[in-house]
Motif scaffolding. Structure first.
Motif, PDB file in Angstrom:
ATOM      1  N   PRO A 159       0.849  -1.197   0.000  1.00  0.00           N
ATOM      2  CA  PRO A 159       0.000   0.000   0.000  1.00  0.00           C
ATOM      3  C   PRO A 159       0.889   1.253   0.000  1.00  0.00           C
ATOM      4  N   ILE A 160       0.402   2.318  -0.593  1.00  0.00           N
ATOM      5  CA  ILE A 160       1.199   3.545  -0.706  1.00  0.00           C
ATOM      6  C   ILE A 160       1.624   4.080   0.660  1.00  0.00           C
ATOM      7  N   LYS A 161       0.810   3.868   1.672  1.00  0.00           N
ATOM      8  CA  LYS A 161       1.136   4.361   3.020  1.00  0.00           C
ATOM      9  C   LYS A 161       2.455   3.780   3.531  1.00  0.00           C
ATOM     10  N   ARG A 162       2.825   2.577   3.078  1.00  0.00           N
ATOM     11  CA  ARG A 162       4.078   1.961   3.519  1.00  0.00           C
ATOM     12  C   ARG A 162       5.306   2.747   3.040  1.00  0.00           C
ATOM     13  N   PHE A 163       5.132   3.615   2.064  1.00  0.00           N
ATOM     14  CA  PHE A 163       6.253   4.407   1.563  1.00  0.00           C
ATOM     15  C   PHE A 163       6.485   5.673   2.391  1.00  0.00           C
ATOM     16  N   PHE A 164       5.590   5.949   3.328  1.00  0.00           N
ATOM     17  CA  PHE A 164       5.733   7.142   4.165  1.00  0.00           C
ATOM     18  C   PHE A 164       6.518   6.823   5.435  1.00  0.00           C
ATOM     19  N   ASN A 165       7.402   7.735   5.794  1.00  0.00           N
ATOM     20  CA  ASN A 165       8.169   7.641   7.034  1.00  0.00           C
ATOM     21  C   ASN A 165       7.267   8.171   8.160  1.00  0.00           C
ATOM     22  N   THR A 166       6.398   7.299   8.654  1.00  0.00           N
ATOM     23  CA  THR A 166       5.373   7.716   9.621  1.00  0.00           C
ATOM     24  C   THR A 166       5.945   8.118  10.977  1.00  0.00           C
ATOM     25  N   SER A 167       7.194   7.772  11.247  1.00  0.00           N
ATOM     26  CA  SER A 167       7.798   8.178  12.515  1.00  0.00           C
ATOM     27  C   SER A 167       8.629   9.457  12.373  1.00  0.00           C
ATOM     28  N   GLY A 168       8.675  10.002  11.165  1.00  0.00           N
ATOM     29  CA  GLY A 168       9.484  11.194  10.921  1.00  0.00           C
ATOM     30  C   GLY A 168       8.835  12.477  11.423  1.00  0.00           C
ATOM     31  N   LEU A 169       9.682  13.442  11.733  1.00  0.00           N
ATOM     32  CA  LEU A 169       9.217  14.731  12.240  1.00  0.00           C
ATOM     33  C   LEU A 169       8.364  15.468  11.216  1.00  0.00           C
ATOM     34  N   LEU A 170       8.763  15.408   9.950  1.00  0.00           N
ATOM     35  CA  LEU A 170       8.033  16.112   8.902  1.00  0.00           C
ATOM     36  C   LEU A 170       6.633  15.529   8.741  1.00  0.00           C
ATOM     37  N   TYR A 171       6.537  14.204   8.738  1.00  0.00           N
ATOM     38  CA  TYR A 171       5.243  13.515   8.634  1.00  0.00           C
ATOM     39  C   TYR A 171       4.317  13.983   9.754  1.00  0.00           C
ATOM     40  N   LYS A 172       4.863  14.035  10.955  1.00  0.00           N
ATOM     41  CA  LYS A 172       4.069  14.427  12.125  1.00  0.00           C
ATOM     42  C   LYS A 172       3.694  15.907  12.080  1.00  0.00           C
ATOM     43  N   SER A 173       4.649  16.763  11.723  1.00  0.00           N
ATOM     44  CA  SER A 173       4.369  18.204  11.709  1.00  0.00           C
ATOM     45  C   SER A 173       3.353  18.581  10.624  1.00  0.00           C
ATOM     46  N   MET A 174       3.309  17.794   9.550  1.00  0.00           N
ATOM     47  CA  MET A 174       2.336  18.051   8.481  1.00  0.00           C
ATOM     48  C   MET A 174       0.980  17.387   8.761  1.00  0.00           C
ATOM     49  N   GLU A 175       0.922  16.664   9.895  1.00  0.00           N
ATOM     50  CA  GLU A 175      -0.304  15.972  10.307  1.00  0.00           C
ATOM     51  C   GLU A 175      -0.840  15.060   9.201  1.00  0.00           C
ATOM     52  N   LEU A 176       0.072  14.318   8.580  1.00  0.00           N
ATOM     53  CA  LEU A 176      -0.299  13.472   7.442  1.00  0.00           C
ATOM     54  C   LEU A 176      -1.145  12.266   7.843  1.00  0.00           C
ATOM     55  N   LYS A 177      -1.067  11.874   9.102  1.00  0.00           N
ATOM     56  CA  LYS A 177      -1.889  10.752   9.559  1.00  0.00           C
ATOM     57  C   LYS A 177      -3.371  11.024   9.269  1.00  0.00           C
ATOM     58  N   ASN A 178      -3.768  12.273   9.425  1.00  0.00           N
ATOM     59  CA  ASN A 178      -5.159  12.668   9.192  1.00  0.00           C
ATOM     60  C   ASN A 178      -5.443  13.028   7.738  1.00  0.00           C
ATOM     61  N   LYS A 179      -4.425  13.438   7.007  1.00  0.00           N
ATOM     62  CA  LYS A 179      -4.631  13.919   5.636  1.00  0.00           C
ATOM     63  C   LYS A 179      -4.553  12.821   4.574  1.00  0.00           C
ATOM     64  N   LEU A 180      -3.650  11.833   4.778  1.00  0.00           N
ATOM     65  CA  LEU A 180      -3.436  10.806   3.755  1.00  0.00           C
ATOM     66  C   LEU A 180      -4.698  10.036   3.364  1.00  0.00           C
ATOM     67  N   PRO A 181      -5.572   9.667   4.333  1.00  0.00           N
ATOM     68  CA  PRO A 181      -6.766   8.900   3.935  1.00  0.00           C
ATOM     69  C   PRO A 181      -7.673   9.631   2.938  1.00  0.00           C
ATOM     70  N   ASN A 182      -7.574  10.951   2.869  1.00  0.00           N
ATOM     71  CA  ASN A 182      -8.406  11.743   1.964  1.00  0.00           C
ATOM     72  C   ASN A 182      -7.688  12.098   0.663  1.00  0.00           C
ATOM     73  N   MET A 183      -6.483  11.566   0.485  1.00  0.00           N
ATOM     74  CA  MET A 183      -5.697  11.869  -0.716  1.00  0.00           C
ATOM     75  C   MET A 183      -5.677  10.660  -1.645  1.00  0.00           C
ATOM     76  N   THR A 184      -5.616  10.928  -2.940  1.00  0.00           N
ATOM     77  CA  THR A 184      -5.489   9.844  -3.930  1.00  0.00           C
ATOM     78  C   THR A 184      -4.059   9.316  -3.899  1.00  0.00           C
TER      79      THR A 184
END
Length: 116
Positions: A51-76
């Motif tokens: 899945p595309i989510k596996r390509f994200f560094n979910t423990s990274g500072l940038l991922y967290k600061s951009m709040e991608l956990k909440n945004k990715l599910p709504n993105m293609t």
């Protein structure tokens, strides 16, 4: 074979040592200096079967600061690939690309399976 990593990442260091200890040759690429392009990411994503989510560094500072956990599910997938291509620090590493085989992160069992 390409080994895409970040030199300060301990997981990348473990994977690199694993490859080096077995005499496996690869082309080293620093993800911060040479971020993967959209076309590379699209190809790796398609070849990996992950899945595309596996390509994200979910423990990274940038991922967290951009709040991608909440945004990715709504993105293609396409939007997510463009986002990944925008900054190498968003990308999970290491990435090992050997022809059509793509490993994301370092799990010794996966590496052993690939190099049987």
């Amino acid at each position: 074979m390409k080994f895409i990593c970040y030199s300060k990442c301990t997981t990348c260091q473990k994977a690199k040592k694993w490859l080096d200890d077995r005499g496996i040759s690869y082309e080293l690429r620093d993800i911060k200096e040479n971020n993967p392009s959209e076309s590379e990411l699209r190809e790796w994503y398609n070849n990996s079967g992950l899945p595309i989510k596996r390509f994200f560094n979910t423990s990274g500072l940038l991922y967290k600061s951009m709040e991608l956990k909440n945004k990715l599910p709504n993105m293609t997938d396409d939007e997510q690939i463009k986002l990944l291509a925008s900054d190498g620090m968003l990308v999970k590493r290491p990435i090992l690309v050997d022809g059509g085989n793509v490993l994301v992160g370092f799990k010794e069992k996966e590496y052993e399976e690939l190099f049987k």
